[in-house]
Design a protein around this motif. Structure first.
Motif, PDB file in Angstrom:
ATOM      1  N   ASP A  60      11.616   6.476  -3.062  1.00 54.01           N
ATOM      2  CA  ASP A  60      10.846   6.865  -4.245  1.00 54.01           C
ATOM      3  C   ASP A  60      10.186   5.639  -4.884  1.00 54.01           C
ATOM      4  OD1 ASP A  60      11.421   9.470  -6.624  1.00 54.01           O
ATOM      5  OD2 ASP A  60       9.981   7.818  -6.766  1.00 54.01           O
ATOM      6  N   VAL A  61       8.915   5.766  -5.241  1.00 47.59           N
ATOM      7  CA  VAL A  61       8.237   4.632  -5.893  1.00 47.59           C
ATOM      8  C   VAL A  61       8.930   4.253  -7.197  1.00 47.59           C
ATOM      9  CG1 VAL A  61       5.917   4.891  -4.919  1.00 47.59           C
ATOM     10  CG2 VAL A  61       6.576   6.222  -6.951  1.00 47.59           C
ATOM     11  N   LEU A  62       9.720   5.147  -7.762  1.00 48.43           N
ATOM     12  CA  LEU A  62      10.409   4.817  -9.016  1.00 48.43           C
ATOM     13  C   LEU A  62      11.573   3.853  -8.798  1.00 48.43           C
ATOM     14  CD1 LEU A  62      10.300   8.359 -10.648  1.00 48.43           C
ATOM     15  CD2 LEU A  62       9.439   6.265 -11.723  1.00 48.43           C
ATOM     16  N   ASP A  63      11.965   3.660  -7.542  1.00 56.35           N
ATOM     17  CA  ASP A  63      13.079   2.740  -7.225  1.00 56.35           C
ATOM     18  C   ASP A  63      12.499   1.343  -7.051  1.00 56.35           C
ATOM     19  OD1 ASP A  63      15.740   2.737  -4.669  1.00 56.35           O
ATOM     20  OD2 ASP A  63      15.125   1.245  -6.173  1.00 56.35           O
ATOM     21  N   THR A  64      12.282   0.658  -8.153  1.00 53.60           N
ATOM     22  CA  THR A  64      11.527  -0.603  -8.144  1.00 53.60           C
ATOM     23  C   THR A  64      12.110  -1.657  -7.199  1.00 53.60           C
ATOM     24  OG1 THR A  64      10.977  -0.126 -10.468  1.00 53.60           O
ATOM     25  CG2 THR A  64      10.406  -2.300  -9.633  1.00 53.60           C
ATOM     26  N   PRO A  65      13.418  -1.914  -7.232  1.00 57.96           N
ATOM     27  CA  PRO A  65      13.959  -2.912  -6.301  1.00 57.96           C
ATOM     28  C   PRO A  65      13.716  -2.546  -4.834  1.00 57.96           C
ATOM     29  CG  PRO A  65      15.549  -2.418  -8.026  1.00 57.96           C
ATOM     30  CD  PRO A  65      14.461  -1.381  -8.163  1.00 57.96           C
ATOM     31  N   TRP A  66      13.856  -1.264  -4.524  1.00 56.01           N
ATOM     32  CA  TRP A  66      13.616  -0.840  -3.138  1.00 56.01           C
ATOM     33  C   TRP A  66      12.146  -1.019  -2.757  1.00 56.01           C
ATOM     34  CZ3 TRP A  66      10.631   3.431  -1.391  1.00 56.01           C
ATOM     35  CH2 TRP A  66      10.684   3.609  -0.001  1.00 56.01           C
ATOM     36  N   VAL A  67      11.243  -0.656  -3.682  1.00 53.17           N
ATOM     37  CA  VAL A  67       9.817  -0.834  -3.386  1.00 53.17           C
ATOM     38  C   VAL A  67       9.516  -2.318  -3.187  1.00 53.17           C
ATOM     39  CG1 VAL A  67       7.470  -0.571  -4.276  1.00 53.17           C
ATOM     40  CG2 VAL A  67       9.143   1.249  -4.650  1.00 53.17           C
ATOM     41  N   GLN A  68      10.158  -3.184  -3.995  1.00 52.76           N
ATOM     42  CA  GLN A  68       9.940  -4.628  -3.803  1.00 52.76           C
ATOM     43  C   GLN A  68      10.384  -5.061  -2.408  1.00 52.76           C
ATOM     44  OE1 GLN A  68      11.598  -7.169  -6.871  1.00 52.76           O
ATOM     45  NE2 GLN A  68      11.328  -9.015  -5.631  1.00 52.76           N
ATOM     46  N   SER A  69      11.497  -4.477  -1.940  1.00 53.23           N
ATOM     47  CA  SER A  69      11.983  -4.842  -0.598  1.00 53.23           C
ATOM     48  C   SER A  69      10.992  -4.374   0.469  1.00 53.23           C
ATOM     49  CB  SER A  69      13.361  -4.218  -0.346  1.00 53.23           C
ATOM     50  OG  SER A  69      13.255  -2.804  -0.140  1.00 53.23           O
ATOM     51  N   VAL A  70      10.350  -3.213   0.235  1.00 56.46           N
ATOM     52  CA  VAL A  70       9.356  -2.702   1.187  1.00 56.46           C
ATOM     53  C   VAL A  70       8.141  -3.626   1.222  1.00 56.46           C
ATOM     54  CG1 VAL A  70       7.730  -0.815   1.637  1.00 56.46           C
ATOM     55  CG2 VAL A  70      10.100  -0.295   0.979  1.00 56.46           C
ATOM     56  N   VAL A  71       7.675  -4.045   0.058  1.00 59.60           N
ATOM     57  CA  VAL A  71       6.520  -4.949  -0.013  1.00 59.60           C
ATOM     58  C   VAL A  71       6.852  -6.270   0.665  1.00 59.60           C
ATOM     59  CG1 VAL A  71       5.011  -6.243  -1.589  1.00 59.60           C
ATOM     60  CG2 VAL A  71       5.571  -3.849  -2.087  1.00 59.60           C
ATOM     61  N   THR A  72       8.081  -6.760   0.440  1.00 64.34           N
ATOM     62  CA  THR A  72       8.505  -8.013   1.059  1.00 64.34           C
ATOM     63  C   THR A  72       8.597  -7.873   2.579  1.00 64.34           C
ATOM     64  OG1 THR A  72       9.732  -8.609  -0.938  1.00 64.34           O
ATOM     65  CG2 THR A  72      10.396  -9.700   1.122  1.00 64.34           C
ATOM     66  N   ARG A  73       9.062  -6.700   3.020  1.00 65.86           N
ATOM     67  CA  ARG A  73       9.261  -6.479   4.470  1.00 65.86           C
ATOM     68  C   ARG A  73       7.917  -6.406   5.208  1.00 65.86           C
ATOM     69  NH1 ARG A  73      13.302  -3.676   3.768  1.00 65.86           N
ATOM     70  NH2 ARG A  73      12.443  -1.586   3.383  1.00 65.86           N
ATOM     71  N   HIS A  74       6.934  -5.766   4.559  1.00 65.73           N
ATOM     72  CA  HIS A  74       5.673  -5.471   5.264  1.00 65.73           C
ATOM     73  C   HIS A  74       4.507  -6.379   4.871  1.00 65.73           C
ATOM     74  CE1 HIS A  74       7.371  -1.970   7.267  1.00 65.73           C
ATOM     75  NE2 HIS A  74       7.915  -1.623   6.097  1.00 65.73           N
ATOM     76  N   THR A  75       4.647  -7.105   3.768  1.00 69.58           N
ATOM     77  CA  THR A  75       3.596  -7.997   3.233  1.00 69.58           C
ATOM     78  C   THR A  75       2.201  -7.391   3.433  1.00 69.58           C
ATOM     79  OG1 THR A  75       3.451  -9.261   5.299  1.00 69.58           O
ATOM     80  CG2 THR A  75       4.999 -10.057   3.630  1.00 69.58           C
ATOM     81  N   PRO A  76       1.918  -6.247   2.800  1.00 64.80           N
ATOM     82  CA  PRO A  76       0.643  -5.563   3.005  1.00 64.80           C
ATOM     83  C   PRO A  76      -0.547  -6.358   2.464  1.00 64.80           C
ATOM     84  CG  PRO A  76       1.859  -4.543   1.202  1.00 64.80           C
ATOM     85  CD  PRO A  76       2.791  -5.540   1.822  1.00 64.80           C
ATOM     86  N   ALA A  77      -1.661  -6.264   3.170  1.00 66.45           N
ATOM     87  CA  ALA A  77      -2.898  -6.863   2.657  1.00 66.45           C
ATOM     88  C   ALA A  77      -3.467  -6.006   1.532  1.00 66.45           C
ATOM     89  CB  ALA A  77      -3.907  -6.967   3.797  1.00 66.45           C
ATOM     90  N   ALA A  78      -3.143  -4.692   1.587  1.00 68.12           N
ATOM     91  CA  ALA A  78      -3.612  -3.769   0.539  1.00 68.12           C
ATOM     92  C   ALA A  78      -2.580  -2.659   0.367  1.00 68.12           C
ATOM     93  CB  ALA A  78      -4.975  -3.172   0.911  1.00 68.12           C
ATOM     94  N   VAL A  79      -2.568  -2.106  -0.829  1.00 69.54           N
ATOM     95  CA  VAL A  79      -1.724  -0.943  -1.139  1.00 69.54           C
ATOM     96  C   VAL A  79      -2.642   0.171  -1.626  1.00 69.54           C
ATOM     97  CG1 VAL A  79       0.102  -0.027  -2.635  1.00 69.54           C
ATOM     98  CG2 VAL A  79       0.259  -2.376  -1.759  1.00 69.54           C
ATOM     99  N   VAL A  80      -2.488   1.366  -1.040  1.00 77.05           N
ATOM    100  CA  VAL A  80      -3.238   2.540  -1.522  1.00 77.05           C
ATOM    101  C   VAL A  80      -2.208   3.478  -2.143  1.00 77.05           C
ATOM    102  CG1 VAL A  80      -4.854   4.388  -0.954  1.00 77.05           C
ATOM    103  CG2 VAL A  80      -4.890   2.260   0.362  1.00 77.05           C
TER     104      VAL A  80
END
Ligand code: WQD
Length: 346
Positions: A60-80
Motif C-alpha cells: 500500500d502506498v500508505l506504508d511509507t517505510p515500505w514504499v521507501q524500500s521499494v524506491v531504494t530497491r528499484h531506483t526509478p528514473a520516474a514515478v507515475v
C-alpha cells in the motif's frame, strides 16, 4: 538497462495500459499495487502482451517505510502515480476515505521518495500525477483549456486538486523536481488484444463499462441520465479518450521530463465531444446488436457538456489522441465479449 519507471496502481485500468505502452517505448516499468481495485490476473495478461513478466511490488502506498524500500530497491528514473480511488458519487458519501487514499497516499509516496533521495539511496525521480478534468467542474466554455477556472465539484475532484497543490509546493522546495500533472477527460476502451481492459467492481458508475455490460448481457438496459440537456440530442456530452492514447500520453510525459522538460499541467483528451447516444450507437455498431436503454432523470452533479482543448499537450509533448469513438467501442467490445466476467473469469 532501460530506465525503470515505477507505476503506483500499475495493475489498474490505466496503469496496466501504461505498463504496455512503456515497455513498447523501451522502458522497464515496475508495478506497485495493493490490488484493492485490480486483479492479480492482469499480471499474466501483461506478460502475454509484452513478453515481459511484470515486476510487481504488492503493498500500500500508505506504508511509507515500505514504499521507501521499494524506491531504494528499484531506483526509478520516474514515478507515475495512479494509485487512488476515483468514484465521484462514492467520494460524496465517504469523503474521508478519499482524502486518506488520494491525498494521504500521495503524501506518503512523496515523503518516501524524499527520504530515499535524502539518504542517497535513489536519484530524484521525475514524477507524473494522474489527475482529472473534473477539477474544472462546470466550465464556462468548451473546449476546456488548462487555464480554465478550477471548480472541483466533488470530494474526489477536490482531493486531486489538493494533490496538485501539494506537488506545486514540493517543487518550490525542490526546484530540481520535474513534475507532470495530467488531467484526464473520460478514459474508455481497451488494449486492441482484448487481453486487458476496464473491470469495475460492482455496478459500473461510468457510461462505457455499463453499456459494455448491457451488450454482453450482464445488465438488462442502460439508464440514460437525462435527455433534456442543452445539447443536440439532449444527452450529456463528454470527451472520451481511448485508454491506449492516454497511456501513450503518459509515455510522452515521462519522455519529456526525462529529457529535461520543466514541469507541466496538461489536459489529456481528444478535443472532440460525444453524446451518450453517440456512444450507444457507436457501441451497437461495434457489437452488432442493440443496446437497450431507457431515459432516466438527470444524475446530480452532472454537467451538460465538457471536452478538452488538447493543444498544449500537442505542443509540449508532441502527443495527440489518434483513436476515434468507433475504435474505442470496438476495443471495449473485444475485451468485454472475451472476458464477460472481467478478470474474475480469467
Ligand atoms: C458520462 C456521461 C452521464 C452512466 C466521471 C468522473 C471523472 C472520470 C470519468 C475519474 C454523462 C452519462 C453515465 C450511466 C448515463 N473519472 N451516463 N448513464 O461523469 O463524465 O466523469 O468518470 O477520473 O472524474 O467524474 O463520466 O461515464 O460517469 O458519464 O447516461 O449509466 O454518461 O450522465 O453524461 P463523467 P460517466
Amino acid at each position: 538497462m532501460s530506465p525503470t519507471i515505477l507505476l503506483t496502481g500499475g495493475a489498474g485500468y490505466i496503469g496496466s495500459h501504461t505498463f504496455v505502452a512503456l515497455v513498447e517505448a523501451g522502458y522497464t516499468p515496475v508495478i506497485l499495487d495493493n490490488f484493492s481495485n485490480s486483479h492479480p490476473a492482469v499480471l499474466d495478461r501483461l506478460a502475454r502482451i509484452t513478453g515481459m513478466t511484470p515486476v510487481c511490488e504488492r503493498g500500500d502506498v500508505l506504508d511509507t517505510p515500505w514504499v521507501q524500500s521499494v524506491v531504494t530497491r528499484h531506483t526509478p528514473a520516474a514515478v507515475v502515480h495512479f494509485a487512488g480511488v476515483k468514484a465521484v458519487g462514492e467520494s460524496v458519501a465517504q469523503p474521508l476515505k478519499y482524502y486518506r487514499q488520494n491525498v494521504g497516499g500521495s503524501l506518503s509516496l512523496l515523503q518516501a521518495i524524499e527520504s530515499a533521495v535524502d539518504a542517497g539511496a535513489a536519484p530524484l525521480p521525475a514524477f507524473v500525477f494522474s489527475s482529472t478534468a473534473t477539477v474544472y467542474g462546470d466550465p464556462d466554455e468548451v473546449p476546456v483549456r488548462e487555464s480554465a477556472p478550477l471548480r472541483p465539484s466533488s470530494p474526489y475532484a477536490q482531493t486531486k486538486l489538493t494533490v496538485e497543490e501539494m506537488l506545486g509546493c514540493a517543487v518550490v522546495a525542490r526546484p530540481a523536481w520535474r513534475v507532470g500533472v495530467l488531467r484526464y477527460f473520460n478514459p474508455v476502451g481497451a488494449h486492441a488484444s482484448g487481453l486487458i481492459g476496464e473491470d469495475p467492481s460492482g455496478i459500473p458508475n461510468n457510461l462505457m463499462p455499463f453499456v459494455s455490460q448491457v451488450a454482453v448481457g450482464r445488465r438488462e438496459r442502460l439508464s440514460v441520465f437525462g435527455n433534456d440537456y442543452p445539447t443536440p440530442d439532449g444527452t450529456g456530452i463528454r470527451d472520451y479518450i481511448h485508454v491506449q492514447d492516454l497511456a501513450e500520453g503518459h509515455v510522452a510525459a515521462v519522455r519529456a521530463l526525462l529529457a529535461g522538460q520543466p514541469g507541466f499541467t496538461l489536459n489529456l483528451g481528444t478535443g472532440k465531444g460525444s453524446s451518450v447516444l453517440d456512444v450507444v450507437h457507436a457501441f451497437e455498431r461495434a457489437c452488432g446488436r442493440p443496446v437497450p436503454y431507457q431515459v432516466a432523470p438527470r444524475r446530480p452533479g452532472d454537467v451538460a457538456e465538457y471536452f478538452a482543448d488538447p493543444a498544449r499537450a500537442r505542443e509540449l509533448l508532441g502527443w495527440q489522441a489518434r483513436r476515434g469513438l468507433d475504435e474505442m467501442c470496438a476495443d471495449s467490445w473485444r475485451w468485454q465479449s472475451g472476458n464477460p466476467a472481467g478478470y474474475a473469469g480469467a
